[in-house]
Design an enzyme around this catalytic site. Sequence first.
Site, PDB file in Angstrom:
ATOM      1  N   TYR A 142      -6.423-130.818 -24.725  1.00 27.03           N
ATOM      2  CA  TYR A 142      -5.575-129.916 -23.937  1.00 27.03           C
ATOM      3  C   TYR A 142      -6.001-129.876 -22.467  1.00 27.03           C
ATOM      4  O   TYR A 142      -5.423-129.143 -21.671  1.00 27.03           O
ATOM      5  CB  TYR A 142      -5.433-128.525 -24.560  1.00 27.03           C
ATOM      6  N   LYS A 157     -11.111-126.960 -19.040  1.00 30.52           N
ATOM      7  CA  LYS A 157     -11.383-128.344 -19.459  1.00 30.52           C
ATOM      8  C   LYS A 157     -10.661-129.339 -18.536  1.00 30.52           C
ATOM      9  O   LYS A 157     -11.175-130.430 -18.267  1.00 30.52           O
ATOM     10  CB  LYS A 157     -10.952-128.567 -20.911  1.00 30.52           C
TER      11      LYS A 157
HETATM   12  C1  HXC Z   1      -8.943-111.512 -26.236  1.00 32.30           C
HETATM   13  C2  HXC Z   1     -11.182-111.575 -25.699  1.00 32.30           C
HETATM   14  C3  HXC Z   1     -11.484-112.138 -26.987  1.00 32.30           C
HETATM   15  C4  HXC Z   1     -10.392-112.379 -27.889  1.00 32.30           C
HETATM   16  C5  HXC Z   1     -13.344-111.923 -25.865  1.00 32.30           C
HETATM   17  N1  HXC Z   1     -12.360-111.461 -25.055  1.00 32.30           N
HETATM   18  N2  HXC Z   1     -12.837-112.338 -27.044  1.00 32.30           N
HETATM   19  N3  HXC Z   1      -9.936-111.266 -25.350  1.00 32.30           N
HETATM   20  N4  HXC Z   1      -9.146-112.053 -27.477  1.00 32.30           N
HETATM   21  N5  HXC Z   1     -10.586-112.899 -29.098  1.00 32.30           N
HETATM   22  C6  HXC Z   1     -12.511-110.883 -23.735  1.00 32.30           C
HETATM   23  C7  HXC Z   1     -13.261-109.563 -23.817  1.00 32.30           C
HETATM   24  O1  HXC Z   1     -12.413-108.518 -24.199  1.00 32.30           O
HETATM   25  C8  HXC Z   1     -13.785-109.431 -22.401  1.00 32.30           C
HETATM   26  O2  HXC Z   1     -12.777-108.989 -21.511  1.00 32.30           O
HETATM   27  C9  HXC Z   1     -14.099-110.866 -22.011  1.00 32.30           C
HETATM   28  O3  HXC Z   1     -13.325-111.702 -22.905  1.00 32.30           O
HETATM   29  C10 HXC Z   1     -15.565-111.197 -22.183  1.00 32.30           C
HETATM   30  O4  HXC Z   1     -15.934-110.923 -23.522  1.00 32.30           O
HETATM   31  P1  HXC Z   1     -17.464-110.734 -23.950  1.00 32.30           P
HETATM   32  O5  HXC Z   1     -17.500-110.644 -25.427  1.00 32.30           O
HETATM   33  O6  HXC Z   1     -18.066-109.629 -23.156  1.00 32.30           O
HETATM   34  O7  HXC Z   1     -18.100-112.090 -23.406  1.00 32.30           O
HETATM   35  P2  HXC Z   1     -19.405-112.828 -23.829  1.00 32.30           P
HETATM   36  O8  HXC Z   1     -20.318-111.963 -24.659  1.00 32.30           O
HETATM   37  O9  HXC Z   1     -19.950-113.407 -22.602  1.00 32.30           O
HETATM   38  O10 HXC Z   1     -18.901-113.979 -24.825  1.00 32.30           O
HETATM   39  C11 HXC Z   1     -18.140-115.071 -24.336  1.00 32.30           C
HETATM   40  C12 HXC Z   1     -17.082-115.474 -25.365  1.00 32.30           C
HETATM   41  C13 HXC Z   1     -17.731-115.680 -26.745  1.00 32.30           C
HETATM   42  C14 HXC Z   1     -16.401-116.762 -24.860  1.00 32.30           C
HETATM   43  C15 HXC Z   1     -16.039-114.383 -25.471  1.00 32.30           C
HETATM   44  O11 HXC Z   1     -16.746-115.994 -27.714  1.00 32.30           O
HETATM   45  C16 HXC Z   1     -18.771-116.753 -26.726  1.00 32.30           C
HETATM   46  O12 HXC Z   1     -19.881-116.526 -26.292  1.00 32.30           O
HETATM   47  N6  HXC Z   1     -18.476-117.955 -27.211  1.00 32.30           N
HETATM   48  C17 HXC Z   1     -19.394-119.104 -27.239  1.00 32.30           C
HETATM   49  C18 HXC Z   1     -19.126-120.016 -28.394  1.00 32.30           C
HETATM   50  C19 HXC Z   1     -17.735-120.530 -28.459  1.00 32.30           C
HETATM   51  O13 HXC Z   1     -16.766-119.858 -28.071  1.00 32.30           O
HETATM   52  N7  HXC Z   1     -17.580-121.691 -28.976  1.00 32.30           N
HETATM   53  C20 HXC Z   1     -16.255-122.318 -29.166  1.00 32.30           C
HETATM   54  C21 HXC Z   1     -16.007-123.340 -28.196  1.00 32.30           C
HETATM   55  S1  HXC Z   1     -14.542-124.206 -28.676  1.00 32.30           S
HETATM   56  P3  HXC Z   1     -12.629-107.432 -21.079  1.00 32.30           P
HETATM   57  O14 HXC Z   1     -11.435-107.408 -20.197  1.00 32.30           O
HETATM   58  O15 HXC Z   1     -12.433-106.655 -22.352  1.00 32.30           O
HETATM   59  O16 HXC Z   1     -13.908-107.068 -20.384  1.00 32.30           O
HETATM   60  C22 HXC Z   1     -14.076-125.155 -27.414  1.00 32.30           C
HETATM   61  C23 HXC Z   1     -12.925-126.132 -27.540  1.00 32.30           C
HETATM   62  C24 HXC Z   1     -12.505-126.463 -28.937  1.00 32.30           C
HETATM   63  O17 HXC Z   1     -14.595-125.099 -26.392  1.00 32.30           O
HETATM   64  C25 HXC Z   1     -11.365-127.472 -28.915  1.00 32.30           C
HETATM   65  C26 HXC Z   1     -10.964-127.926 -30.302  1.00 32.30           C
HETATM   66  C27 HXC Z   1      -9.859-128.959 -30.301  1.00 32.30           C
END
Ligand code: HXC
Length: 254
Positions: A142, A157
């Site tokens: 994407y 990305k």
């Molecule tokens: C809507 C969301 C949400 C959700 C988080 N937020 N999750 N909004 N729906 N499901 C919002 C929160 O409300 C907040 O905004 C802001 O995002 C930050 O959230 P935090 O939880 O405080 O952030 P943090 O603790 O820093 O965590 C970051 C994260 C988390 C991205 C949200 O999921 C993470 O750490 N992920 C790392 C691992 C990961 O995601 N791996 C997958 C990669 S897949 P507000 O406004 O409320 O403050 C990939 C591609 C795959 O990259 C492709 C496949 C084909």
Amino acid sequence: MTKTVLVTGGTSGMGKAMALTLKKAGWNVVVTGRDADRLHQTDVALQEIQGDHAVIQMDVRDPEACMAAVNQTRQRFGRLEALINNAAGNFICPTDELSPNGWKTVIDIVLNGTFNCSHALVKGWQEDGVSGGQILNIVASYAWQAGPGVAPSAAAKAGVLNLTRTLAVEWGYKYQARINAISPGPIERTGGADKLAMSPEHAERIRRNVPLGRFGTPEEIADLATWMLSDQARYLNGECIALDGGHWLNKQPF
Ligand code: HXC
């Protein structure tokens, strides 16, 4: 001389597989991650493999932490030749329901994190006179297609893919560096699969859309990464290789 590679987000999924495989291939490996417990588990797993490694707790969103990680690596191993920008953050959310901070968080991890680490790396190259270093970025299809429901990740990305090509030219000339990317398709046992293939039914739908009829494995991504960083790929620069069983090509219009 043994070369050193730093893998961000290297405590799970593809990052961990790349770290383990590269150490087996003879690299010094440095793994960074945010979670202390997962770093410890990765440290233990790496200890099973001959050679040298280190783990560093840090968040790619913090430019100073990225610089400190690169400097710590250079002090420990002499210099740092290669970087894999693997750390990512993503969640599914319709764009009209996304908060500004949700947008910013994913852009910060994926796009700014890739810049922060690459920029810290090149400062090390300058000080150590490294020529022929490498960066491997991880994108997704994407980056060049639409990403409904994952707009921040898709935009980030796309930025990383462009940075791959831009730096391949800029740092190819200046440092004889090779900057490439992998675009993984659906890969089992990853954070992406956990988040994007939410139910067994959804996972099965994705599987059926892969011409080779299965999810890929983190080890398959690691094998490609190891080849791309090896001398066998010494003329590969600015390229993005999709490792996805033909998934992104399969639009089935008829
Ligand atoms: C809507 C969301 C949400 C959700 C988080 N937020 N999750 N909004 N729906 N499901 C919002 C929160 O409300 C907040 O905004 C802001 O995002 C930050 O959230 P935090 O939880 O405080 O952030 P943090 O603790 O820093 O965590 C970051 C994260 C988390 C991205 C949200 O999921 C993470 O750490 N992920 C790392 C691992 C990961 O995601 N791996 C997958 C990669 S897949 P507000 O406004 O409320 O403050 C990939 C591609 C795959 O990259 C492709 C496949 C084909």
